[in-house]
Design a protein around this motif. Sequence first.
Motif, PDB file in Angstrom:
ATOM      1  N   VAL A   2       0.854  -1.194   0.000  1.00 49.56           N
ATOM      2  CA  VAL A   2       0.000   0.000   0.000  1.00 49.56           C
ATOM      3  C   VAL A   2       0.888   1.241   0.000  1.00 49.56           C
ATOM      4  CG1 VAL A   2      -1.796   1.296   1.188  1.00 49.56           C
ATOM      5  CG2 VAL A   2      -1.827  -1.213   1.255  1.00 49.56           C
ATOM      6  N   THR A   3       0.641   2.127  -0.950  1.00 49.02           N
ATOM      7  CA  THR A   3       1.350   3.401  -1.032  1.00 49.02           C
ATOM      8  C   THR A   3       0.378   4.516  -0.654  1.00 49.02           C
ATOM      9  OG1 THR A   3       2.839   2.611  -2.767  1.00 49.02           O
ATOM     10  CG2 THR A   3       2.584   4.994  -2.544  1.00 49.02           C
ATOM     11  N   THR A   4       0.731   5.302   0.347  1.00 49.01           N
ATOM     12  CA  THR A   4      -0.167   6.360   0.808  1.00 49.01           C
ATOM     13  C   THR A   4       0.432   7.739   0.557  1.00 49.01           C
ATOM     14  OG1 THR A   4       0.763   6.159   3.039  1.00 49.01           O
ATOM     15  CG2 THR A   4      -1.279   4.974   2.597  1.00 49.01           C
ATOM     16  N   THR A   5      -0.440   8.695   0.328  1.00 43.93           N
ATOM     17  CA  THR A   5      -0.069  10.100   0.262  1.00 43.93           C
ATOM     18  C   THR A   5      -0.928  10.844   1.275  1.00 43.93           C
ATOM     19  OG1 THR A   5       0.383  11.921  -1.252  1.00 43.93           O
ATOM     20  CG2 THR A   5      -1.729  10.781  -1.534  1.00 43.93           C
ATOM     21  N   HIS A   6      -0.602  12.102   1.559  1.00 45.80           N
ATOM     22  CA  HIS A   6      -1.234  12.772   2.698  1.00 45.80           C
ATOM     23  C   HIS A   6      -1.695  14.182   2.336  1.00 45.80           C
ATOM     24  CE1 HIS A   6       0.213   9.382   4.952  1.00 45.80           C
ATOM     25  NE2 HIS A   6       1.433   9.610   4.493  1.00 45.80           N
ATOM     26  N   GLN A   7      -2.292  14.859   3.330  1.00 39.52           N
ATOM     27  CA  GLN A   7      -2.779  16.213   3.135  1.00 39.52           C
ATOM     28  C   GLN A   7      -2.612  17.016   4.425  1.00 39.52           C
ATOM     29  OE1 GLN A   7      -6.909  15.130   2.244  1.00 39.52           O
ATOM     30  NE2 GLN A   7      -7.536  16.059   4.182  1.00 39.52           N
ATOM     31  N   PHE A   8      -2.657  18.342   4.286  1.00 38.29           N
ATOM     32  CA  PHE A   8      -2.640  19.220   5.451  1.00 38.29           C
ATOM     33  C   PHE A   8      -3.418  20.482   5.086  1.00 38.29           C
ATOM     34  CE2 PHE A   8       0.922  20.548   2.885  1.00 38.29           C
ATOM     35  CZ  PHE A   8       0.955  21.936   3.010  1.00 38.29           C
ATOM     36  N   SER A   9      -3.701  21.309   6.070  1.00 40.04           N
ATOM     37  CA  SER A   9      -4.458  22.537   5.849  1.00 40.04           C
ATOM     38  C   SER A   9      -3.625  23.750   6.264  1.00 40.04           C
ATOM     39  CB  SER A   9      -5.763  22.532   6.643  1.00 40.04           C
ATOM     40  OG  SER A   9      -6.584  21.453   6.240  1.00 40.04           O
ATOM     41  N   VAL A  10      -3.869  24.874   5.585  1.00 39.35           N
ATOM     42  CA  VAL A  10      -3.216  26.142   5.911  1.00 39.35           C
ATOM     43  C   VAL A  10      -4.305  27.124   6.352  1.00 39.35           C
ATOM     44  CG1 VAL A  10      -1.826  28.065   5.066  1.00 39.35           C
ATOM     45  CG2 VAL A  10      -1.387  25.729   4.232  1.00 39.35           C
ATOM     46  N   LEU A  11      -4.185  27.626   7.584  1.00 41.22           N
ATOM     47  CA  LEU A  11      -5.157  28.590   8.113  1.00 41.22           C
ATOM     48  C   LEU A  11      -4.472  29.943   8.294  1.00 41.22           C
ATOM     49  CD1 LEU A  11      -7.880  29.402   9.215  1.00 41.22           C
ATOM     50  CD2 LEU A  11      -7.192  28.467  11.447  1.00 41.22           C
ATOM     51  N   LYS A  12      -4.857  30.898   7.455  1.00 41.10           N
ATOM     52  CA  LYS A  12      -4.325  32.256   7.518  1.00 41.10           C
ATOM     53  C   LYS A  12      -5.350  33.129   8.245  1.00 41.10           C
ATOM     54  CE  LYS A  12      -1.415  35.510   6.087  1.00 41.10           C
ATOM     55  NZ  LYS A  12      -0.014  35.538   6.520  1.00 41.10           N
ATOM     56  N   TYR A  13      -4.901  33.888   9.256  1.00 43.36           N
ATOM     57  CA  TYR A  13      -5.845  34.716  10.007  1.00 43.36           C
ATOM     58  C   TYR A  13      -5.111  35.909  10.621  1.00 43.36           C
ATOM     59  CZ  TYR A  13      -3.840  32.126  13.961  1.00 43.36           C
ATOM     60  OH  TYR A  13      -2.976  31.577  14.867  1.00 43.36           O
ATOM     61  N   ASP A  14      -5.905  36.888  11.081  1.00 44.55           N
ATOM     62  CA  ASP A  14      -5.367  38.071  11.743  1.00 44.55           C
ATOM     63  C   ASP A  14      -4.853  37.663  13.121  1.00 44.55           C
ATOM     64  OD1 ASP A  14      -5.196  40.487  13.384  1.00 44.55           O
ATOM     65  OD2 ASP A  14      -6.253  41.486  11.746  1.00 44.55           O
ATOM     66  N   ALA A  15      -3.652  38.074  13.456  1.00 47.60           N
ATOM     67  CA  ALA A  15      -3.029  37.674  14.721  1.00 47.60           C
ATOM     68  C   ALA A  15      -3.833  38.141  15.929  1.00 47.60           C
ATOM     69  CB  ALA A  15      -1.608  38.205  14.795  1.00 47.60           C
ATOM     70  N   ASN A  16      -4.632  39.191  15.763  1.00 48.63           N
ATOM     71  CA  ASN A  16      -5.426  39.723  16.877  1.00 48.63           C
ATOM     72  C   ASN A  16      -6.828  39.120  16.946  1.00 48.63           C
ATOM     73  OD1 ASN A  16      -3.381  41.564  17.743  1.00 48.63           O
ATOM     74  ND2 ASN A  16      -3.911  42.869  15.984  1.00 48.63           N
ATOM     75  N   ASP A  17      -7.115  38.202  16.010  1.00 45.69           N
ATOM     76  CA  ASP A  17      -8.451  37.604  15.945  1.00 45.69           C
ATOM     77  C   ASP A  17      -8.442  36.275  16.694  1.00 45.69           C
ATOM     78  OD1 ASP A  17     -10.921  36.588  15.355  1.00 45.69           O
ATOM     79  OD2 ASP A  17     -10.614  36.497  13.190  1.00 45.69           O
ATOM     80  N   THR A  18      -9.055  36.253  17.874  1.00 47.29           N
ATOM     81  CA  THR A  18      -9.051  35.021  18.682  1.00 47.29           C
ATOM     82  C   THR A  18      -9.913  33.928  18.065  1.00 47.29           C
ATOM     83  OG1 THR A  18     -10.865  35.889  20.025  1.00 47.29           O
ATOM     84  CG2 THR A  18      -8.600  36.290  20.811  1.00 47.29           C
ATOM     85  N   THR A  19     -10.831  34.285  17.175  1.00 53.07           N
ATOM     86  CA  THR A  19     -11.680  33.264  16.521  1.00 53.07           C
ATOM     87  C   THR A  19     -11.008  32.663  15.288  1.00 53.07           C
ATOM     88  OG1 THR A  19     -12.789  34.903  15.109  1.00 53.07           O
ATOM     89  CG2 THR A  19     -13.740  34.481  17.305  1.00 53.07           C
ATOM     90  N   LYS A  20      -9.887  33.200  14.888  1.00 51.40           N
ATOM     91  CA  LYS A  20      -9.103  32.708  13.742  1.00 51.40           C
ATOM     92  C   LYS A  20      -9.932  32.644  12.464  1.00 51.40           C
ATOM     93  CE  LYS A  20      -5.789  29.988  16.447  1.00 51.40           C
ATOM     94  NZ  LYS A  20      -5.135  28.669  16.613  1.00 51.40           N
ATOM     95  N   THR A  21     -10.627  33.697  12.171  1.00 49.73           N
ATOM     96  CA  THR A  21     -11.386  33.779  10.923  1.00 49.73           C
ATOM     97  C   THR A  21     -10.430  33.779   9.736  1.00 49.73           C
ATOM     98  OG1 THR A  21     -13.094  35.063  12.040  1.00 49.73           O
ATOM     99  CG2 THR A  21     -13.051  35.146   9.620  1.00 49.73           C
ATOM    100  N   PRO A  22     -10.659  32.907   8.735  1.00 51.79           N
ATOM    101  CA  PRO A  22      -9.740  32.846   7.592  1.00 51.79           C
ATOM    102  C   PRO A  22      -9.569  34.190   6.915  1.00 51.79           C
ATOM    103  CG  PRO A  22     -11.207  30.966   7.564  1.00 51.79           C
ATOM    104  CD  PRO A  22     -11.721  31.876   8.652  1.00 51.79           C
ATOM    105  N   LEU A  23      -8.334  34.509   6.603  1.00 50.35           N
ATOM    106  CA  LEU A  23      -7.981  35.790   6.003  1.00 50.35           C
ATOM    107  C   LEU A  23      -7.644  35.550   4.531  1.00 50.35           C
ATOM    108  CD1 LEU A  23      -7.461  38.793   6.730  1.00 50.35           C
ATOM    109  CD2 LEU A  23      -5.080  38.138   7.182  1.00 50.35           C
ATOM    110  N   ALA A  24      -8.247  36.337   3.649  1.00 52.55           N
ATOM    111  CA  ALA A  24      -8.074  36.137   2.210  1.00 52.55           C
ATOM    112  C   ALA A  24      -6.871  36.893   1.666  1.00 52.55           C
ATOM    113  CB  ALA A  24      -9.341  36.569   1.482  1.00 52.55           C
TER     114      ALA A  24
END
Length: 463
Positions: free
Chosen positions: A309-331
Amino acid sequence: MKNAKKFASLLLALVMVFAMATVAFAVDDNTITVNGAQNGETYNLYKLLDLSVNEDQTAYTYTVNSDWTGFFDGGAGAAYVNIDTQGYVTWKDGMDTAEKMEEFGKAAAKFAADNSVAEVSSKTPAEDGNATFESLASGYYLVTSTNGTLAMVLTTPHDPNAVINEKNRDTTLTKQVEEDSTGAMGAANDAQIGQVVNFQVTIEAKKGAKNYVMHDKMDDGLSFNANNVAIAGLTKDTDYTVVTEGIADGCTFEIRFAQSYLDTLTTDTTLTVTYSAVLDEDADPTAGEKNDAKITWGDNSSTEWSETVTTTHQFSVLKYDANDTTKTPLADATFQLKDADGNIVKLVKVSNTEYRVANGSETGAQDTFVTVADGPIVIKGVDSDSYSLVETQAPAGYNELPEAKTFTVSADNTLVVDVPNQSGTELPTTGGIGTTIFYVLGAILVLGAVVLLITKKRMSTSK
């Protein structure tokens, strides 16, 4: 369970049966039993020599069966026997060793196949067990099998019920896959889309194997490289051929061994098969790409499938305002993904929030990805290895990251790479009332001018 129903080493069983009837009615009542006969394989019985025995069983003679005259008279069989002027057959000195008898049986089987010699009887067991040839005249017999067998039985005219024990050992086929280019082989590996994946199959070949075929089937996430198949010590298109079309069982490819090569095996032989595939854009990080191999031989014998079995993987990138405690995605942040060697990993945009690693220089491959307000960016098709993110353009009003963000992809696909951004700050001033004083003074001057004008007009009128 038919785990490798006894890999064939020789396509025949040489049965030397000197069967003699103890009384007149028993002359046609001899039996030969193949003990451990295999389901679906065909066992053919041939009578090479006729046997004549006197009434008190003290004398017997062998003569050539008419179907086998060409084999013993000037053929390959002449090297093993003497035939006198009366047609009586005796075995030559030194030709009765196991090795010589094996050679003799192989030569006899080839003669039968090449000359379409009619068998005395034929049996194909419906299940594993014994196969018995019955009501046989006394004689000297050869048994061949589509599976092949090493079993050799020496009997005498006093043994009218000969038994052949199927002695073939279970075949072994071991399939492994290489982890990156480390040389380390195992049952599983990780890889990035576009990476070459190397496979190795080790086969313990038995001498005299027949109809020997290696089958391999790959999941859609693996693209087979047909030009990269090699077997150590063997010559492609001479000793074996690689077949990729017209395969009825759904396999990706087959390796078909030439019978001319299999006939040269005089001892158990280890065959090392190597080949490769590319992990392609269909690879699924949530599943894994399977590659299965097995060997078939004879008419109905097979190993079990051996799987990698050969596997590949994934990850996520979350960009947000450093002062935003809710970590709303930043475009609108632009990033490059780099591998552990600092090379840019090219990506293909799948959707607004998803990218995957490009398969080589495929259409749509790009050097960067851009964050959106809809959610984190998912990157699929990476190895479980170290990577880094380089911000090449920050959103308006924010500062670019001063250095690359380094991280290691986890095999459980749960990694979220947090990338907080600091916004720019308002520049400081020197203080004071600024332009306000000028606005006030201006207003006073204008007002003074109006008052002066009115005063002058009144003074003119009073005169």
